[in-house]
Design a protein around this motif. Structure first.
Motif, PDB file in Angstrom:
ATOM      1  N   SER A  41       0.799  -1.352  -0.083  1.00  0.00           N
ATOM      2  CA  SER A  41       0.104  -0.197  -0.181  1.00  0.00           C
ATOM      3  C   SER A  41       0.871   1.157  -0.047  1.00  0.00           C
ATOM      4  O   SER A  41       1.701   1.419   0.661  1.00  0.00           O
ATOM      5  CB  SER A  41      -0.968  -0.055   1.043  1.00  0.00           C
ATOM      6  OG  SER A  41      -1.763   1.204   1.065  1.00  0.00           O
ATOM      7  N   THR A  42       0.318   2.206  -0.851  1.00  0.00           N
ATOM      8  CA  THR A  42       1.337   3.317  -1.154  1.00  0.00           C
ATOM      9  C   THR A  42       0.572   4.466  -1.380  1.00  0.00           C
ATOM     10  O   THR A  42      -0.374   4.290  -2.228  1.00  0.00           O
ATOM     11  CB  THR A  42       2.535   3.159  -1.892  1.00  0.00           C
ATOM     12  OG1 THR A  42       3.445   4.115  -1.985  1.00  0.00           O
ATOM     13  CG2 THR A  42       2.032   2.907  -3.421  1.00  0.00           C
ATOM     14  N   ARG A  43       0.816   5.821  -1.096  1.00  0.00           N
ATOM     15  CA  ARG A  43       0.337   6.791  -1.688  1.00  0.00           C
ATOM     16  C   ARG A  43       1.171   7.464  -2.884  1.00  0.00           C
ATOM     17  O   ARG A  43       0.671   8.257  -3.654  1.00  0.00           O
ATOM     18  CB  ARG A  43       0.532   7.919  -0.487  1.00  0.00           C
ATOM     19  CG  ARG A  43      -0.600   9.136  -0.615  1.00  0.00           C
ATOM     20  CD  ARG A  43      -0.673  10.039   0.379  1.00  0.00           C
ATOM     21  NE  ARG A  43      -1.339   9.263   1.461  1.00  0.00           N
ATOM     22  CZ  ARG A  43      -2.708   9.381   1.504  1.00  0.00           C
ATOM     23  NH1 ARG A  43      -3.447  10.205   0.640  1.00  0.00           N
ATOM     24  NH2 ARG A  43      -3.433   8.887   2.338  1.00  0.00           N
ATOM     25  N   PRO A  51      -0.212  -5.585 -14.123  1.00  0.00           N
ATOM     26  CA  PRO A  51      -0.501  -6.834 -13.808  1.00  0.00           C
ATOM     27  C   PRO A  51       0.381  -7.718 -14.392  1.00  0.00           C
ATOM     28  O   PRO A  51       0.846  -7.504 -15.585  1.00  0.00           O
ATOM     29  CB  PRO A  51      -1.904  -7.069 -13.711  1.00  0.00           C
ATOM     30  CG  PRO A  51      -2.535  -5.683 -13.990  1.00  0.00           C
ATOM     31  CD  PRO A  51      -1.476  -4.604 -14.522  1.00  0.00           C
ATOM     32  N   GLN A  52       0.824  -8.829 -13.655  1.00  0.00           N
ATOM     33  CA  GLN A  52       1.663  -9.749 -14.103  1.00  0.00           C
ATOM     34  C   GLN A  52       3.203  -9.232 -14.397  1.00  0.00           C
ATOM     35  O   GLN A  52       4.021  -9.994 -14.997  1.00  0.00           O
ATOM     36  CB  GLN A  52       1.320 -10.253 -15.700  1.00  0.00           C
ATOM     37  CG  GLN A  52       0.011 -10.961 -15.502  1.00  0.00           C
ATOM     38  CD  GLN A  52      -0.039 -12.315 -14.598  1.00  0.00           C
ATOM     39  OE1 GLN A  52       0.763 -12.931 -14.583  1.00  0.00           O
ATOM     40  NE2 GLN A  52      -1.190 -12.178 -13.860  1.00  0.00           N
ATOM     41  N   GLY A  63       8.033 -14.210  -8.086  1.00  0.00           N
ATOM     42  CA  GLY A  63       6.510 -14.058  -8.185  1.00  0.00           C
ATOM     43  C   GLY A  63       6.285 -13.006  -9.241  1.00  0.00           C
ATOM     44  O   GLY A  63       7.071 -12.526 -10.018  1.00  0.00           O
ATOM     45  N   LYS A  64       4.847 -12.649  -9.065  1.00  0.00           N
ATOM     46  CA  LYS A  64       4.392 -11.567  -9.926  1.00  0.00           C
ATOM     47  C   LYS A  64       3.173 -10.724  -9.217  1.00  0.00           C
ATOM     48  O   LYS A  64       3.116 -11.033  -8.293  1.00  0.00           O
ATOM     49  CB  LYS A  64       3.697 -12.584 -11.166  1.00  0.00           C
ATOM     50  CG  LYS A  64       4.691 -13.223 -11.981  1.00  0.00           C
ATOM     51  CD  LYS A  64       3.772 -14.021 -13.231  1.00  0.00           C
ATOM     52  CE  LYS A  64       4.759 -14.703 -14.110  1.00  0.00           C
ATOM     53  NZ  LYS A  64       4.105 -15.273 -15.285  1.00  0.00           N
ATOM     54  N   VAL A  65       2.856  -9.757  -9.940  1.00  0.00           N
ATOM     55  CA  VAL A  65       2.070  -8.747  -9.553  1.00  0.00           C
ATOM     56  C   VAL A  65       0.632  -9.370  -9.950  1.00  0.00           C
ATOM     57  O   VAL A  65       0.403  -9.648 -11.074  1.00  0.00           O
ATOM     58  CB  VAL A  65       2.112  -7.233 -10.145  1.00  0.00           C
ATOM     59  CG1 VAL A  65       0.986  -6.411  -9.751  1.00  0.00           C
ATOM     60  CG2 VAL A  65       3.504  -6.716  -9.675  1.00  0.00           C
ATOM     61  N   VAL A  78      -2.883   3.311  -3.126  1.00  0.00           N
ATOM     62  CA  VAL A  78      -2.910   2.340  -4.166  1.00  0.00           C
ATOM     63  C   VAL A  78      -2.572   1.094  -3.402  1.00  0.00           C
ATOM     64  O   VAL A  78      -1.572   0.992  -2.898  1.00  0.00           O
ATOM     65  CB  VAL A  78      -2.097   2.700  -5.310  1.00  0.00           C
ATOM     66  CG1 VAL A  78      -2.288   1.657  -6.345  1.00  0.00           C
ATOM     67  CG2 VAL A  78      -2.563   3.999  -5.988  1.00  0.00           C
ATOM     68  N   ARG A  79      -3.307  -0.136  -3.579  1.00  0.00           N
ATOM     69  CA  ARG A  79      -2.818  -1.403  -3.294  1.00  0.00           C
ATOM     70  C   ARG A  79      -2.548  -2.118  -4.357  1.00  0.00           C
ATOM     71  O   ARG A  79      -3.192  -2.293  -5.320  1.00  0.00           O
ATOM     72  CB  ARG A  79      -4.175  -1.669  -2.533  1.00  0.00           C
ATOM     73  CG  ARG A  79      -4.116  -3.515  -1.882  1.00  0.00           C
ATOM     74  CD  ARG A  79      -5.311  -3.781  -1.166  1.00  0.00           C
ATOM     75  NE  ARG A  79      -6.156  -4.469  -2.434  1.00  0.00           N
ATOM     76  CZ  ARG A  79      -7.358  -4.933  -2.204  1.00  0.00           C
ATOM     77  NH1 ARG A  79      -7.867  -5.152  -0.855  1.00  0.00           N
ATOM     78  NH2 ARG A  79      -8.091  -5.199  -3.240  1.00  0.00           N
ATOM     79  N   VAL A  80      -1.324  -2.814  -4.056  1.00  0.00           N
ATOM     80  CA  VAL A  80      -0.871  -3.823  -5.076  1.00  0.00           C
ATOM     81  C   VAL A  80      -0.664  -5.147  -4.463  1.00  0.00           C
ATOM     82  O   VAL A  80      -0.149  -5.171  -3.389  1.00  0.00           O
ATOM     83  CB  VAL A  80       0.504  -3.280  -5.608  1.00  0.00           C
ATOM     84  CG1 VAL A  80       1.170  -4.305  -6.532  1.00  0.00           C
ATOM     85  CG2 VAL A  80       0.390  -2.136  -6.050  1.00  0.00           C
ATOM     86  N   ARG A  81      -1.235  -6.168  -4.954  1.00  0.00           N
ATOM     87  CA  ARG A  81      -1.172  -7.544  -4.481  1.00  0.00           C
ATOM     88  C   ARG A  81      -0.168  -8.178  -5.484  1.00  0.00           C
ATOM     89  O   ARG A  81      -0.297  -8.324  -6.397  1.00  0.00           O
ATOM     90  CB  ARG A  81      -2.449  -8.303  -4.586  1.00  0.00           C
ATOM     91  CG  ARG A  81      -3.465  -7.637  -3.525  1.00  0.00           C
ATOM     92  CD  ARG A  81      -4.749  -8.746  -3.345  1.00  0.00           C
ATOM     93  NE  ARG A  81      -5.383  -8.377  -2.317  1.00  0.00           N
ATOM     94  CZ  ARG A  81      -6.359  -9.181  -1.525  1.00  0.00           C
ATOM     95  NH1 ARG A  81      -6.916 -10.105  -2.323  1.00  0.00           N
ATOM     96  NH2 ARG A  81      -7.293  -8.985  -0.618  1.00  0.00           N
TER      97      ARG A  81
END
Length: 328
Positions: A41-43, A51-52, A63-65, A78-81
């Motif tokens: 999580s970042t501003r 993605p990917q 790994g990958k996004v 913004v949330r990035v998994r």
């Protein structure tokens, strides 16, 4: 009939080819690696991240996004998994940053760990744990760009003020003053030279005698230092002889060891024997005393031995001696 057989064979071939292609695609895309889900999580902006996109741990692809969307827990973030291989040693001190690949502008997630914690980050795909996303170098430059520009503008303004027309005039005046001061210093130096030549000749004439006396004093000091050094050398020689092999100190030590061994031998062998002789002597004296007491109590034992004493008149067992027969 023959045309139907050819059509059927062609259909079977096409179906088989399609099945082979599907199996090949499934085999190529099959991945047995177990991955865990984590969140970032970042501003800051995540421009270039798709993605990917690749996730790397110290340069190794791990790994990958999975997805990029807005953070429902923190408004405006913004949330990035990301999905990361379970074999990666993630800890509670692991952090992420946004890096870029060369000049393409494509971004990827870089994971790193300074080793500040040894506690493993436990995965939970239902409620993924969060890894802090630190600003990248480009983001830091963007944040500090305005401050850098303000500092550059201030330096430029000060340089312009320093090089103004009034300051340039002051600089020229200062240079002229410096030139005049240098000329005065030269004149003063020449005056001092003349004074030294005319007024210091007697002092200069007395300097050789003072130098000679100083040399004599230094010679005396050097001689005294030589004597002290010789005494120190003699003392060191004496100490060396005392501590030399088979010297007085070592002989004194050997004599002390021999005396200690003699004392130990006396205490271990001679003293017990003296104790036994003293005990035997004491027993003999006691026996001699008892013998003297017996002689005092029964002196006739010296003549008749230690047998019983014959009862006298009036004592039990006494019998009068028989009279001897008269002689004719």
């Amino acid at each position: 009939m023959e045309n139907k057989a050819h059509a059927l064979a062609a259909g079977v071939f096409v179906l088989g080819l399609i099945a082979a292609l599907v199996a090949l695609v499934v085999w190529l895309t099959h991945d047995s690696t177990v991955r865990n889900i984590y969140e970032l999580s970042t501003r800051d902006a995540v421009s270039g991240l798709q993605p990917q996109a690749m996730v790397r741990y110290r340069g190794i692809a791990v790994g990958k996004v999975v997805s990029i969307d807005f953070d429902p827990k923190v408004k405006g973030n913004v949330r990035v998994r990301i999905s990361v291989d379970e074999r990666v040693p993630l800890t509670t001190s692991t952090f992420a940053s946004l890096s870029y690949q060369g000049v393409t502008g494509l971004a990827f997630i870089a994971l790193d760990d300074k080793g500040e914690s040894q506690v493993a980050l436990k995965p939970d795909n239902g409620n993924p744990p969060r890894i802090p996303l630190k600003p990248s170098l480009l983001a830091q430059l963007q944040d500090r760009g305005e401050a850098i520009l303000n500092q550059v503008e201030e330096v430029t303004h000060r340089a312009n003020t320093l090089l103004s027309d009034d300051n340039q005039k002051r600089f020229a005046s200062a240079l002229e003053n410096i030139s005049e001061a240098a000329a005065g210093a030269n004149q003063l130096t020449r005056s001092l030279d003349n004074t030294v030549k005319t007024g210091l000749n007697p002092t200069l004439a007395a300097l050789p005698a003072m130098v000679d006396r100083t040399k004599d004093t230094m010679g005396t000091v050097k001689k005294a230092a030589s004597d002290v050094s010789r005494v120190a050398n003699n003392f060191n020689t004496t100490v060396g002889r005392l501590n030399a092999k088979d010297g007085p100190v070592e002989r004194l030590g050997d004599g002390t060891k021999a005396l200690s061994q003699a004392v130990e031998a006396f205490n271990g062998a001679t003293l017990p024997r003296l104790n036994r002789v003293a005990d035997d002597t004491s027993h003999a004296v006691r026996r001699l005393g008892r013998t003297a007491d017996n002689i005092n109590d029964n002196p006739q034992s010296l003549l008749f031995g230690n047998g019983g004493v014959a009862p006298g008149p009036g004592e039990p067992g006494f019998s009068a001696p028989t009279a001897a027969p008269a002689r004719p």
